[in-house]
Write a protein that holds these residues in place. Structure first.
Motif, short mmCIF file in Angstrom:
data_model
loop_
_atom_site.label_atom_id
_atom_site.label_comp_id
_atom_site.label_asym_id
_atom_site.label_seq_id
_atom_site.Cartn_x
_atom_site.Cartn_y
_atom_site.Cartn_z
N ARG A 291 -38.36 42.81 125.16
CA ARG A 291 -39.55 42.93 124.32
C ARG A 291 -39.20 43.62 123.02
NH1 ARG A 291 -43.71 45.85 128.27
NH2 ARG A 291 -45.28 44.93 126.93
N GLU A 293 -39.62 46.35 119.94
CA GLU A 293 -39.88 47.79 119.97
C GLU A 293 -41.31 48.11 119.53
OE1 GLU A 293 -37.94 50.02 121.18
OE2 GLU A 293 -36.31 48.61 121.61
N GLU A 294 -41.88 47.29 118.66
CA GLU A 294 -43.22 47.55 118.16
C GLU A 294 -44.26 47.13 119.18
OE1 GLU A 294 -46.10 46.26 114.38
OE2 GLU A 294 -44.02 45.55 114.53
N GLN A 295 -45.18 48.02 119.49
CA GLN A 295 -46.23 47.71 120.44
C GLN A 295 -47.26 46.78 119.81
OE1 GLN A 295 -47.30 51.81 121.77
NE2 GLN A 295 -47.20 50.89 123.80
N SER A 297 -50.91 44.34 120.75
CA SER A 297 -51.99 44.10 121.71
C SER A 297 -51.81 42.72 122.35
CB SER A 297 -53.34 44.18 121.01
OG SER A 297 -53.42 43.21 119.97
N SER A 299 -50.15 42.05 125.18
CA SER A 299 -48.87 41.88 125.88
C SER A 299 -48.83 42.77 127.11
CB SER A 299 -47.71 42.21 124.94
OG SER A 299 -46.47 42.13 125.63
N GLU A 314 -43.18 38.63 131.06
CA GLU A 314 -44.20 39.11 130.14
C GLU A 314 -45.19 38.00 129.83
OE1 GLU A 314 -44.55 40.81 125.53
OE2 GLU A 314 -42.60 40.34 126.41
N GLN A 316 -48.40 36.98 127.27
CA GLN A 316 -48.99 37.31 125.99
C GLN A 316 -50.30 36.56 125.82
OE1 GLN A 316 -45.83 36.28 123.25
NE2 GLN A 316 -45.12 38.39 123.15
N SER A 384 -56.90 43.27 126.25
CA SER A 384 -56.13 44.00 125.24
C SER A 384 -56.19 43.31 123.89
CB SER A 384 -54.68 44.15 125.70
OG SER A 384 -53.87 44.69 124.68
N PRO A 390 -53.31 47.98 122.10
CA PRO A 390 -52.04 47.76 122.82
C PRO A 390 -52.04 48.48 124.16
CG PRO A 390 -51.65 48.40 120.53
CD PRO A 390 -53.11 48.63 120.80
N PRO A 392 -49.89 50.24 127.40
CA PRO A 392 -48.65 51.02 127.53
C PRO A 392 -47.48 50.13 127.93
CG PRO A 392 -50.49 52.14 128.62
CD PRO A 392 -50.98 50.78 128.25
N ARG A 393 -46.32 50.39 127.36
CA ARG A 393 -45.13 49.58 127.64
C ARG A 393 -44.65 49.75 129.07
NH1 ARG A 393 -42.39 47.41 123.49
NH2 ARG A 393 -40.46 47.55 124.67
#
Length: 458
Positions: A291, A293-295, A297, A299, A314, A316, A384, A390, A392-393
């Protein structure tokens, strides 16, 4: 001279009729009957009730035996040299079995079998029969892939009679036919690739494999809708049917078992198409979880079950205000009808209206999710994106959503949670019936009963 007879065969189920009719009486499909010409029996040739058809399933027993007295000794399997290939096969190649490998043009069917044949030929007797390419073309491809070519027996032939004669002389342990649509029998008066030729050629080759205890690997073409070309009865003849999937724009290939008499069905193997051929991916979850690095929404990671192992992928979701009277519902890798049903459940039991939004859904990596455990993750990703918030990862989710808004349990829930914890996830939203008595170290498990509980947990 006896006159050649003709019959009408259904391409879907293989049923035969003496005259043409619009609908097949066996499978009730329309316009599936095609005419095939059957040659007259040769003088002295064995009839269908004689020795010519005997032994189709191997050595036949003449006496009735008790099932409890049958020898249950384990048949030794042959490794294909690919761990992912062996996984889909159920542990390896079984002597006397017939395996059909299908896929779209360019998916890598011939490449996978050529790599397997070249490696197996170093320790075992392998005969590779090519009906689509010349020997020089196969040799050039093997050289480009830097494969060991010594020891592999090659034959460029399309006649089944000639192939069997050579196989009787060489006595290989593994016989590769590339492809079954190019093979033909002299007695069948129709073109190669036709219903009668494919059916009879496969029957003769399968009979030889079972009687001689040879592993038979067949390459099969697919139609534009992704199904195997030829009569449907072809899939009933063989022991295992595998499908190699993967688009031309993706370097990853998935090998899925659709039928397997010696292992689990729906098993999944992942390969990467590299410069030197296909390379197995032993940890596919790590690939599908690459994935950014940038969060963002919409996902979320879900844990699906493929065959005998969990897989983290994942999902989306993208929601956008629709300018159309009938908003679009597009799902890639998931069932589009189920997406529409889940959106209705979200409105009724979650209080979130999406009737004025275009909904786009995508499973990253080109994976096709066939089970219902993705329901909860799909809805959370939709929420989301709708709220532009977004997630949480370190969050994962799985669970089936019912029409009354309940979160139903899914099989192998404990193993899914453990797999997520191995990949560094620290929070999981799961059905209450799948919640473990003791969560893995560092993992917070949130058990929910209703969709409203899951939305509150976000």
């Amino acid at each position: 001279m006896a006159k050649a007879k003709s019959a009408f065969v259904c391409t879907e189920c293989g049923a035969e009729y003496r005259k043409w009719q619009g609908q097949c009486s066996s499978c009730l499909e329309w316009n599936t009957l095609s005419e095939v010409r059957l040659s007259a029996p040769r003088p002295g040739a064995a009839t269908s009730s004689g020795a010519g058809r005997s032994g189709y399933a191997g050595s036949l027993s003449k006496e009735v035996v008790d099932l409890g007295s049958v020898d249950l000794s384990e048949v030794p399997r042959l490794s294909s040299t690919f761990g992912e290939f062996d996984r889909v096969l159920g542990g390896g190649l079984v002597p006397g079995s017939a395996v059909l490998l299908g896929g779209h043009p360019g998916a890598g069917k011939s490449t996978l079998l050529l790599q397997t044949a070249c490696k197996l030929a170093q320790t075992r007797k392998v005969l590779y029969v090519t009906g689509e390419e010349s020997l020089s073309q196969v040799a050039m491809r093997a050289h480009r892939l830097q494969l060991p070519t010594q020891g592999l027996k090659m034959l460029a032939e399309t006649s089944v009679e000639t192939v069997l004669a050579v196989a009787e002389r060489e006595r290989p342990e593994i016989l590769v036919i590339d492809s079954i649509q190019t093979m033909h029998l002299e007695d069948i008066a129709s073109a190669p690739g036709g219903v009668a030729q494919v059916r009879e050629s496969a029957a003769v080759l399968t009979r030889f494999a079972k009687q001689s205890n040879t592993v038979l690997l067949l390459v099969g073409h697919v139609t534009k809708d992704g199904t195997l070309a030829g009569p449907k009865v072809l899939e009933h003849m063989i022991d295992a049917s595998l499908l190699l999937e993967g688009g031309a724009d993706s370097r990853f290939r998935t090998l899925r078992g659709q039928k397997n008499r010696f292992g689990a069905v729906n098993e999944l193997g992942v390969f990467a198409m590299l410069e030197h051929g296909l390379k197995e991916v032993k940890n596919p979850s790590a690939i599908f979880l690459s994935r950014s690095e940038e969060q963002a929404s919409g996902s979320l990671v879900m844990v699906v079950w493929e065959g005998t192992r969990p897989l983290l992928v994942e999902v989306q979701a993208l929601l956008d205000e629709s300018a159309l009277g009938n908003p679009r519902r597009v799902a890639v890798g998931l069932d589009q009808n189920r997406l529409a049903m889940l959106l209705a459940v979200l409105h009724r039991h979650g209080g979130l209206f999406t009737g004025d939004q275009d909904v786009f859904l995508n499973v990253v990596g080109g994976v096709k999710v066939l089970e219902t455990s993705a329901d909860l993750a799909v809805l959370l990703a939709v929420v989301s994106s709708l709220q532009n918030r977004p997630l949480p990862r370190e969050l994962v989710a799985f669970g089936e959503v019912g029409l009354s808004g309940e979160i139903r349990p899914v099989p192998s829930g404990q193993e899914r949670i453990v797999e997520a914890a191995k990949h560094g996830f620290t929070r999981a939203i799961v059905p209450r019936a799948n919640a473990p008595k003791r969560a893995p170290e560092g993992m917070e498990v949130v058990a929910v009963d209703k969709l409203a509980d899951a939305l509150e947990a976000l």
